[in-house]
Design a protein around this motif. Sequence first.
Motif, PDB file in Angstrom:
ATOM      1  N   MET A  83       0.861  -1.194   0.000  1.00 60.39           N
ATOM      2  CA  MET A  83       0.000   0.000   0.000  1.00 60.39           C
ATOM      3  C   MET A  83       0.892   1.238   0.000  1.00 60.39           C
ATOM      4  O   MET A  83       0.875   2.044   0.922  1.00 60.39           O
ATOM      5  CB  MET A  83      -0.893  -0.008   1.238  1.00 60.39           C
ATOM      6  CG  MET A  83      -1.903  -1.123   1.285  1.00 60.39           C
ATOM      7  SD  MET A  83      -3.280  -0.867   0.164  1.00 60.39           S
ATOM      8  CE  MET A  83      -4.228   0.337   1.098  1.00 60.39           C
TER       9      MET A  83
ATOM     10  N   GLU B 204      -1.709  -2.036  10.574  1.00 58.38           N
ATOM     11  CA  GLU B 204      -3.043  -2.622  10.474  1.00 58.38           C
ATOM     12  C   GLU B 204      -4.086  -1.587  10.120  1.00 58.38           C
ATOM     13  O   GLU B 204      -5.084  -1.885   9.479  1.00 58.38           O
ATOM     14  CB  GLU B 204      -3.417  -3.310  11.782  1.00 58.38           C
ATOM     15  CG  GLU B 204      -2.925  -4.743  11.848  1.00 58.38           C
ATOM     16  CD  GLU B 204      -3.558  -5.529  12.983  1.00 58.38           C
ATOM     17  OE1 GLU B 204      -4.623  -5.112  13.473  1.00 58.38           O
ATOM     18  OE2 GLU B 204      -2.958  -6.543  13.362  1.00 58.38           O
ATOM     19  N   SER B 205      -3.865  -0.346  10.531  1.00 58.56           N
ATOM     20  CA  SER B 205      -4.872   0.676  10.246  1.00 58.56           C
ATOM     21  C   SER B 205      -4.966   0.938   8.749  1.00 58.56           C
ATOM     22  O   SER B 205      -6.029   1.258   8.231  1.00 58.56           O
ATOM     23  CB  SER B 205      -4.541   1.967  10.995  1.00 58.56           C
ATOM     24  OG  SER B 205      -3.348   2.517  10.498  1.00 58.56           O
ATOM     25  N   VAL B 206      -3.846   0.817   8.037  1.00 59.28           N
ATOM     26  CA  VAL B 206      -3.881   1.034   6.590  1.00 59.28           C
ATOM     27  C   VAL B 206      -4.267  -0.243   5.852  1.00 59.28           C
ATOM     28  O   VAL B 206      -5.084  -0.216   4.932  1.00 59.28           O
ATOM     29  CB  VAL B 206      -2.502   1.532   6.097  1.00 59.28           C
ATOM     30  CG1 VAL B 206      -2.470   1.579   4.580  1.00 59.28           C
ATOM     31  CG2 VAL B 206      -2.189   2.884   6.691  1.00 59.28           C
ATOM     32  N   TYR B 207      -3.681  -1.365   6.211  1.00 62.36           N
ATOM     33  CA  TYR B 207      -3.859  -2.604   5.457  1.00 62.36           C
ATOM     34  C   TYR B 207      -5.092  -3.389   5.909  1.00 62.36           C
ATOM     35  O   TYR B 207      -5.599  -4.218   5.164  1.00 62.36           O
ATOM     36  CB  TYR B 207      -2.634  -3.517   5.632  1.00 62.36           C
ATOM     37  CG  TYR B 207      -1.415  -3.089   4.856  1.00 62.36           C
ATOM     38  CD1 TYR B 207      -0.672  -1.977   5.243  1.00 62.36           C
ATOM     39  CD2 TYR B 207      -0.984  -3.807   3.740  1.00 62.36           C
ATOM     40  CE1 TYR B 207       0.461  -1.589   4.542  1.00 62.36           C
ATOM     41  CE2 TYR B 207       0.146  -3.413   3.034  1.00 62.36           C
ATOM     42  CZ  TYR B 207       0.865  -2.312   3.437  1.00 62.36           C
ATOM     43  OH  TYR B 207       1.977  -1.941   2.737  1.00 62.36           O
ATOM     44  N   GLY B 208      -5.567  -3.152   7.109  1.00 62.21           N
ATOM     45  CA  GLY B 208      -6.570  -4.041   7.680  1.00 62.21           C
ATOM     46  C   GLY B 208      -5.878  -5.274   8.228  1.00 62.21           C
ATOM     47  O   GLY B 208      -4.793  -5.658   7.762  1.00 62.21           O
ATOM     48  N   LYS B 209      -6.506  -5.903   9.212  1.00 62.20           N
ATOM     49  CA  LYS B 209      -5.852  -7.040   9.870  1.00 62.20           C
ATOM     50  C   LYS B 209      -5.554  -8.165   8.882  1.00 62.20           C
ATOM     51  O   LYS B 209      -4.426  -8.607   8.726  1.00 62.20           O
ATOM     52  CB  LYS B 209      -6.765  -7.552  10.989  1.00 62.20           C
ATOM     53  CG  LYS B 209      -6.086  -8.488  11.977  1.00 62.20           C
ATOM     54  CD  LYS B 209      -7.020  -8.807  13.134  1.00 62.20           C
ATOM     55  CE  LYS B 209      -6.567 -10.033  13.896  1.00 62.20           C
ATOM     56  NZ  LYS B 209      -5.204  -9.903  14.434  1.00 62.20           N
ATOM     57  N   GLU B 210      -6.584  -8.582   8.150  1.00 59.81           N
ATOM     58  CA  GLU B 210      -6.385  -9.661   7.187  1.00 59.81           C
ATOM     59  C   GLU B 210      -5.514  -9.225   6.020  1.00 59.81           C
ATOM     60  O   GLU B 210      -4.709  -9.986   5.501  1.00 59.81           O
ATOM     61  CB  GLU B 210      -7.732 -10.118   6.647  1.00 59.81           C
ATOM     62  CG  GLU B 210      -8.485 -11.037   7.559  1.00 59.81           C
ATOM     63  CD  GLU B 210      -9.845 -11.360   6.964  1.00 59.81           C
ATOM     64  OE1 GLU B 210     -10.081 -12.527   6.629  1.00 59.81           O
ATOM     65  OE2 GLU B 210     -10.660 -10.422   6.819  1.00 59.81           O
ATOM     66  N   GLY B 211      -5.698  -7.983   5.597  1.00 54.10           N
ATOM     67  CA  GLY B 211      -4.929  -7.468   4.473  1.00 54.10           C
ATOM     68  C   GLY B 211      -3.437  -7.525   4.756  1.00 54.10           C
ATOM     69  O   GLY B 211      -2.633  -7.879   3.879  1.00 54.10           O
TER      70      GLY B 211
ATOM     71  N   ASN C 266      -2.298 -11.132   4.538  1.00 52.92           N
ATOM     72  CA  ASN C 266      -2.276 -11.592   3.150  1.00 52.92           C
ATOM     73  C   ASN C 266      -1.123 -10.991   2.360  1.00 52.92           C
ATOM     74  O   ASN C 266      -0.451 -11.675   1.589  1.00 52.92           O
ATOM     75  CB  ASN C 266      -3.570 -11.195   2.436  1.00 52.92           C
ATOM     76  CG  ASN C 266      -4.695 -12.117   2.794  1.00 52.92           C
ATOM     77  OD1 ASN C 266      -4.461 -13.199   3.320  1.00 52.92           O
ATOM     78  ND2 ASN C 266      -5.912 -11.677   2.542  1.00 52.92           N
ATOM     79  N   THR C 267      -0.928  -9.695   2.528  1.00 54.18           N
ATOM     80  CA  THR C 267       0.064  -9.014   1.700  1.00 54.18           C
ATOM     81  C   THR C 267       1.473  -9.524   1.987  1.00 54.18           C
ATOM     82  O   THR C 267       2.266  -9.734   1.081  1.00 54.18           O
ATOM     83  CB  THR C 267      -0.006  -7.493   1.942  1.00 54.18           C
ATOM     84  OG1 THR C 267      -1.345  -7.060   1.710  1.00 54.18           O
ATOM     85  CG2 THR C 267       0.945  -6.754   1.028  1.00 54.18           C
TER      86      THR C 267
END
Lengths: 429, 429, 429
Positions: free
Chosen positions: B282, B346-353, B356-357
Amino acid sequence: MIILFGVFIRYDEESDTHWIEHRRKKNISTNLENDFYYRYPSFQDVHVMIFVGFGFLMTFLKRYSFGGVGFNFLIAAFGIQWALLMQGWFHHLDENDWKITIGVENLINADFCVASCLIAYGACLGKVSPVQLMVLTLFGVTLFAVEEYIILELLHAKDAGGSMVIHTFGAYYGLTISWVLYRPLLSQSRHLQGSVYHSDMFAMIGTLFLWMYWPSFNSAIADHGDGQHRAVINTYLALASSVLTTFAISSISQNNGKLDMVHIQNATLAGGVAMGTASEFMITPYGSLIVGFCSGIVSTFGYLFLTPFMEKTLKIQDTCGIHNLHAMPGVIGGIVGAITAASASESVYGKEGLINTFDFKDAVANRTVNIQGGYQAAGLFVAIAFGLVGGALVGGILKLPIWGDPADANCFDDDVYWEVVVGGHMMLF
Amino acid sequence: MIILFGVFIRYDEESDTHWIEHRRKKNISTNLENDFYYRYPSFQDVHVMIFVGFGFLMTFLKRYSFGGVGFNFLIAAFGIQWALLMQGWFHHLDENDWKITIGVENLINADFCVASCLIAYGACLGKVSPVQLMVLTLFGVTLFAVEEYIILELLHAKDAGGSMVIHTFGAYYGLTISWVLYRPLLSQSRHLQGSVYHSDMFAMIGTLFLWMYWPSFNSAIADHGDGQHRAVINTYLALASSVLTTFAISSISQNNGKLDMVHIQNATLAGGVAMGTASEFMITPYGSLIVGFCSGIVSTFGYLFLTPFMEKTLKIQDTCGIHNLHAMPGVIGGIVGAITAASASESVYGKEGLINTFDFKDAVANRTVNIQGGYQAAGLFVAIAFGLVGGALVGGILKLPIWGDPADANCFDDDVYWEVVVGGHMMLF
Amino acid sequence: MIILFGVFIRYDEESDTHWIEHRRKKNISTNLENDFYYRYPSFQDVHVMIFVGFGFLMTFLKRYSFGGVGFNFLIAAFGIQWALLMQGWFHHLDENDWKITIGVENLINADFCVASCLIAYGACLGKVSPVQLMVLTLFGVTLFAVEEYIILELLHAKDAGGSMVIHTFGAYYGLTISWVLYRPLLSQSRHLQGSVYHSDMFAMIGTLFLWMYWPSFNSAIADHGDGQHRAVINTYLALASSVLTTFAISSISQNNGKLDMVHIQNATLAGGVAMGTASEFMITPYGSLIVGFCSGIVSTFGYLFLTPFMEKTLKIQDTCGIHNLHAMPGVIGGIVGAITAASASESVYGKEGLINTFDFKDAVANRTVNIQGGYQAAGLFVAIAFGLVGGALVGGILKLPIWGDPADANCFDDDVYWEVVVGGHMMLF
């Protein structure tokens, strides 16, 4: 053409606005199941092969580059329209309302059909008029549709990449025409029958786009899923193998070890031709390498020895050497396909896989792989026969002195059919 | 090669006829879930970059266009076969039956692997024999497979577009080889070491196909879904930004404000190289623009000042300027990747994101982004180290007087390895 | 630019790492439903058209090939960044947080937007400085975004392939600028205003990539499913038809029956332009052939008679003949679109099909096809008006003597803006 399209051709259910109702009726969950998304990227690759690949491959002559790429453009654009009609009549005619419905698969098949005429053009390059090329294409497409119907529908042979249907037929069709149109005094334009440095570079554009997109060619109309996937892998490997063989043979065949651009431009593609029929089969990765290896050798030796022999002894003047690039590898492809089919087994393919790969259902539900191998071989003979007989007939028509073909001394010269700026000439000699 | 393929290589489950059974077992609803449909369009774009992109980029020399595109073709076709084996042994070997199973992702990775050798070829262009290039590729692919295994599997660094694995390694590998093979009397062929008008045009074909398809390069093996989508956007923006910077710097760097084709052909691509590692992250659209901006500046200034300096002082003769196009932007890409990874949240990507990334699972399930950033940086050093050490070793081998390399006065001349028509020469001077 | 991107531009939900949560929330079953997989292959084809298609089409001049492909590269790379912002502000601005979210469809639209400026460049080719081109693009993109907003959002006209929005606007914008910048003494550089043999070959690369990928251009942002499918078929047929017409007219229009490369390079594409608006509609396959037929005739006759007339009488110097390739076929496309829309019926489209195709919902839920036809026609007038007025304004700005445009005698000469090797010149005359 417009009238014929008006009478016969309609959108098929996947390209018609009723698609949304069709989807609901068939319980299809997503727009992605529209065949468009399975086939469109491959279609575009094939389209590039037809117009840039074949077109630029034929620009290698120092003074016939306009004719090479320009007439290729003309007859391909004409041929795809005619092919949609001819293939439609033979394959897709709805028996209730006598309409042909078309979708992206028909566009791919039309491009395939035209490919066989462009191969035939390769043998005649520089020696025929655009009107003769239109006639060659008109009859070529018609013969193709009949031959394809016999091989694929009646014999139920498989030929996803068209080793037999496209390459073998197209090559023998073109070679026979060239034999009928033999010009004993062609040596009068011998000074134009070679390349210059930059015309060879333009031809490499054609070679590379053909080479790179050939996996799409052989997989474009293969079965959804593993069929397309496997066809790509097999073709990729066969092509890579051909390149190595071609460079090796080209280098050792000359006394000084130098490479010949003619070989690199053409014989590197032989693996793709030879993998046409068997690309969908479980030929295994090393089987693909072997096919590429053999066809590369045969093709390069063809350029070295066979083309001069054919011109001198058999009176066949083959400008692009299509006998080496399409005829011999095409025949190899047909044979490989027959052998691979005959030796297929449930242990390798799986029970369902075998049925899917060879479409053993309906009328041929009980066919065995041995019999399938026989029908594959029969298909190869049909392709050769159509090429030879069709070429003889069309060659006879083209020999009539009404088509405005160039004089022997003006062959391979763009000046006959194109406005060429005089100032531009100087750089070419 | 055929024997090795016969022993080791098989179709994977998505390209095998058992796919239909596999589908049913895994409850996959449609053929479209076959990885083929996720990756094939990107694969074809990458394929074009390797053969037409790299190939034509190297045709800029006035008398070495055949060698540029022809030897590129040879070693790429050889390299992809060898890469399937080497990468297979390191990444995809089934521990039960010692087989390598291949699908479309392996084909992409083989193309990637070869790209590093083609970069190395850029430094040696015109100064080595085809046999030396085969040796360079043989060892280059082998080193690549080991280095890639260490960086991606052991360090678990991410490098979707290969800033480190492909570009940094390939460039330092080639530069070190070129340093070992230094030719003090290369000025004897200086008259051939430039371009002519039309050879620059052919090179632009290579540039543009590399530039246009670079988003596919950086996204080809990224995660399905948003990963591929984001990699495309980031790369597209970084490339667009590089173009503006390159034109600006090239124009103001000369007294008369004229543009230099060498810069336009090369430095415009720097953004794609530098976005390789971070393309999946991101990094934000404006972050991509900044990366393209900086790498475009660095690359253009490299061509202006560093290449002459390196040749004179460091004794490194870098024909295509790969230090400016691949080495420096590659290092920038590695650094950007490390920083971007370390600052992920985590605030930018999301927890799962986030999981995964960066694939934070299994052995690295508890890794934090800071530690990931450190491993990214470590990966960059591994790539440089493999390039330098590997290049020194292979350079030593290539220095042996058995490979038939051209004399100093015959460098950059196609006449040594190719049949060139004499009549065609005149237009080139 | 970087700052503006930093403030405004973000990833959209399909290219953001939150995609996985978005998928779950919306109950989307597979990653393939990400718009990326519907649009990415078409995007890449459009991308090739912009950079290689338009770029190489403009290399036909004997001494302006660098400028043709190079400045095309510059302004396209600049324009796509600016277009993401401008189109974002008008179409995609989130009203809550004033952010623009971008995905692959925005990249396609940015490429489309730039296409209109490249068309305008065609009229000015060789007569303006790179700075003038940047200004032309800056304002062109801005005007485009406004005009597109009016036509597509306010008038709710349909224009998938941009006959009106892209081609008509771009062509009149460029022609008006060229009219304002009229150079009475341009004949001083007349000796450079032609092609040589190989520059015509480079231009054919542009022509063919435009021609082959045009079906992707017209279908790239069409509706998922049958919309994209139908747009491809219609465009494919219209283009094939244009080729035949162009060859026929070009041949019979000269006394000696020779073909003119200018016609083949340009008029063959007219069918694609004219099919832009109606490509999604049920125009039927033979309707597509008729559109291609007519636009091919109009375009070729334009090159024969209208371009000399315009230069002499109207004082419009149109280097590439964009009036023939884009203006007239664009207007034809707009008219065809209006007629086809007005004559749509539920019996042909199906009830749902009609609503889907014309997006008759929300504010326009009750619009009839006749009214839609009227709005289509209104859209055409908006496009022409924006082109004429915008071109006059921007032309006035470009006439200021501060932009470093070349002297009349130095037009069409790369030497003004590029380092050109002297040795390379000889081959060009």
